[in-house]
Design a protein around this motif. Structure first.
Motif, PDB file in Angstrom:
ATOM      1  N   VAL A  69      27.386  37.195  21.556  1.00  0.00           N
ATOM      2  CA  VAL A  69      27.387  36.856  22.984  1.00  0.00           C
ATOM      3  C   VAL A  69      26.293  37.690  23.645  1.00  0.00           C
ATOM      4  O   VAL A  69      26.409  38.910  23.746  1.00  0.00           O
ATOM      5  N   GLY A  70      25.249  37.048  24.094  1.00  0.00           N
ATOM      6  CA  GLY A  70      24.133  37.777  24.685  1.00  0.00           C
ATOM      7  C   GLY A  70      24.066  37.620  26.198  1.00  0.00           C
ATOM      8  O   GLY A  70      24.045  36.498  26.711  1.00  0.00           O
ATOM      9  N   ASP A  71      24.071  38.737  26.915  1.00  0.00           N
ATOM     10  CA  ASP A  71      23.749  38.758  28.350  1.00  0.00           C
ATOM     11  C   ASP A  71      24.516  37.724  29.166  1.00  0.00           C
ATOM     12  O   ASP A  71      23.921  36.878  29.825  1.00  0.00           O
ATOM     13  N   HIS A  72      25.831  37.821  29.133  1.00  0.00           N
ATOM     14  CA  HIS A  72      26.617  36.822  29.867  1.00  0.00           C
ATOM     15  C   HIS A  72      26.641  37.108  31.371  1.00  0.00           C
ATOM     16  O   HIS A  72      26.891  36.208  32.160  1.00  0.00           O
ATOM     17  N   HIS A  73      26.423  38.324  31.763  1.00  0.00           N
ATOM     18  CA  HIS A  73      26.285  38.707  33.181  1.00  0.00           C
ATOM     19  C   HIS A  73      27.448  38.237  34.057  1.00  0.00           C
ATOM     20  O   HIS A  73      27.250  37.546  35.067  1.00  0.00           O
ATOM     21  N   PHE A  74      28.669  38.611  33.657  1.00  0.00           N
ATOM     22  CA  PHE A  74      29.815  38.362  34.531  1.00  0.00           C
ATOM     23  C   PHE A  74      29.580  39.052  35.862  1.00  0.00           C
ATOM     24  O   PHE A  74      29.246  40.234  35.915  1.00  0.00           O
ATOM     25  N   ASP A 124      28.711  31.723  38.850  1.00  0.00           N
ATOM     26  CA  ASP A 124      29.592  32.694  39.483  1.00  0.00           C
ATOM     27  C   ASP A 124      30.661  33.090  38.466  1.00  0.00           C
ATOM     28  O   ASP A 124      30.593  32.689  37.296  1.00  0.00           O
ATOM     29  N   LEU A 125      31.647  33.878  38.889  1.00  0.00           N
ATOM     30  CA  LEU A 125      32.670  34.358  37.956  1.00  0.00           C
ATOM     31  C   LEU A 125      33.453  33.224  37.305  1.00  0.00           C
ATOM     32  O   LEU A 125      33.706  33.234  36.099  1.00  0.00           O
ATOM     33  N   ALA A 144      31.244  31.413  34.839  1.00  0.00           N
ATOM     34  CA  ALA A 144      30.972  32.272  33.681  1.00  0.00           C
ATOM     35  C   ALA A 144      32.152  32.319  32.727  1.00  0.00           C
ATOM     36  O   ALA A 144      31.981  32.237  31.496  1.00  0.00           O
ATOM     37  N   GLU A 145      33.374  32.433  33.271  1.00  0.00           N
ATOM     38  CA  GLU A 145      34.557  32.496  32.417  1.00  0.00           C
ATOM     39  C   GLU A 145      34.793  31.163  31.707  1.00  0.00           C
ATOM     40  O   GLU A 145      35.082  31.131  30.505  1.00  0.00           O
ATOM     41  N   ALA A 146      34.657  30.075  32.433  1.00  0.00           N
ATOM     42  CA  ALA A 146      34.853  28.753  31.831  1.00  0.00           C
ATOM     43  C   ALA A 146      33.813  28.485  30.740  1.00  0.00           C
ATOM     44  O   ALA A 146      34.144  27.972  29.661  1.00  0.00           O
ATOM     45  N   LEU A 147      32.567  28.846  31.022  1.00  0.00           N
ATOM     46  CA  LEU A 147      31.486  28.626  30.059  1.00  0.00           C
ATOM     47  C   LEU A 147      31.749  29.366  28.752  1.00  0.00           C
ATOM     48  O   LEU A 147      31.649  28.797  27.659  1.00  0.00           O
ATOM     49  N   LEU A 164      18.692  45.665  43.860  1.00  0.00           N
ATOM     50  CA  LEU A 164      19.789  44.933  44.492  1.00  0.00           C
ATOM     51  C   LEU A 164      20.028  43.615  43.766  1.00  0.00           C
ATOM     52  O   LEU A 164      19.087  42.882  43.458  1.00  0.00           O
ATOM     53  N   LEU A 165      21.306  43.318  43.487  1.00  0.00           N
ATOM     54  CA  LEU A 165      21.680  42.122  42.728  1.00  0.00           C
ATOM     55  C   LEU A 165      22.549  41.198  43.570  1.00  0.00           C
ATOM     56  O   LEU A 165      23.358  41.656  44.378  1.00  0.00           O
ATOM     57  N   ASP A 166      22.403  39.898  43.355  1.00  0.00           N
ATOM     58  CA  ASP A 166      23.317  38.924  43.960  1.00  0.00           C
ATOM     59  C   ASP A 166      24.607  38.945  43.156  1.00  0.00           C
ATOM     60  O   ASP A 166      24.598  38.652  41.954  1.00  0.00           O
ATOM     61  N   ALA A 167      25.706  39.304  43.797  1.00  0.00           N
ATOM     62  CA  ALA A 167      26.959  39.511  43.080  1.00  0.00           C
ATOM     63  C   ALA A 167      28.054  38.607  43.615  1.00  0.00           C
ATOM     64  O   ALA A 167      28.151  38.365  44.821  1.00  0.00           O
TER      65      ALA A 167
END
Length: 249
Positions: free
Chosen positions: A57-62, A77-78, A81-84, A126-129
């Motif tokens: 699993v590479g760089d999933h960025h939850f 978005d979260l 990301a979880e569904a994917l 700064l990151l879009d979270a």
């Protein structure tokens, strides 16, 4: 002001470092008592002991937030990301050979940011979270639990490796410790909780190494692994090192 009068004052409190460390230790001990252990999963039958299945699993960025209209790409978005990750895991496990051994390789940057402030740990970009840090933590833990549970249904033994990324330098540490504790009563799950940013294990004549890819140039990795794990390197014929980090060709 120009006359030397205090106009505004900002007082920052500072807790003694030793006292802070003791408080943290107490919190950890308290949490240990309440964390439930994973129930056993039925062992699959007729597994092939001559195969190892890798699930990288590479760089999933939850926790990353992307708006398709702005980025010219898809939304993220979260929830997405979880569904994917869950759907991909279900699909891959179902289609994989029923090997005795499997390894789940989380190759770093599993979480998009590393604290309540949505910034990169080192450079403070700064990151879009999406949402709050605790919510991201819950989703990430739930996603890994789902993965391990799925893999256990098809493979007899599972090795879990969580690499440190440049986005989740601290979170990777508590994630690996969390799952080492969570599966301490499950002999079929092995969690490598070494805090090093490199991990290595062997299967037959194969050496498998992992690293996020942010602190060492890819061309330098073979020499690094050969130096740090000489017995594993010299005792195998086939060697692979799995990395993430690079998001482009």
């Amino acid at each position: 002001d120009a006359d030397g009068n205090v106009v505004i004052e900002w007082v920052k409190t500072n807790i003694d470092k030793e006292e802070s460390a003791l408080i943290q230790a107490e919190i950890v001990e308290a949490l240990k008592e309440k964390i439930p252990r994973a129930p056993a999963v039925t062992v699959p039958k007729n597994v092939n002991d001559n195969l190892l299945t890798l699930y990288p699993v590479g760089d999933h960025h939850f926790g990353m937030l992307a708006w398709g209209e702005e980025t010219g790409n898809t939304d993220y978005d979260l929830e997405i990301a979880e569904a994917l990750l869950s759907q991909a895991t279900d699909h891959l496990v179902k289609g994989s050979p029923q090997s005795e051994e499997a390894a789940l390789l989380i190759l770093g940057d599993f979480l998009h940011y590393d604290s309540f402030a949505p910034v990169t740990p080192l450079h403070k970009n700064l990151l879009d979270a999406d949402s709050r840090f605790p919510k991201m933590v819950r989703v990430a833990i739930r996603a890994i639990r789902h993965q391990v549970n799925c893999i256990l249904k098809r493979h007899q033994n599972v090795r879990l490796i969580i690499e440190i990324g440049n986005h989740d330098m601290a979170s990777a540490i508590w994630l690996m410790e969390c799952f080492a504790m969570f599966y301490e009563n499950e002999p079929r799950v092995t969690v490598d909780n070494s805090p090093r940013p490199f991990h290595c294990f062997t299967f037959g004549q194969n050496m498998i190494g992992t690293h996020h890819g942010h602190s060492v140039k890819l061309a330098s990795l073979p020499l690094l692994f050969a130096t740090d794990w000489p017995e594993q390197w010299g005792g195998t014929k086939h060697r692979s090192i799995h990395t993430g980090h690079v998001h482009h060709d």
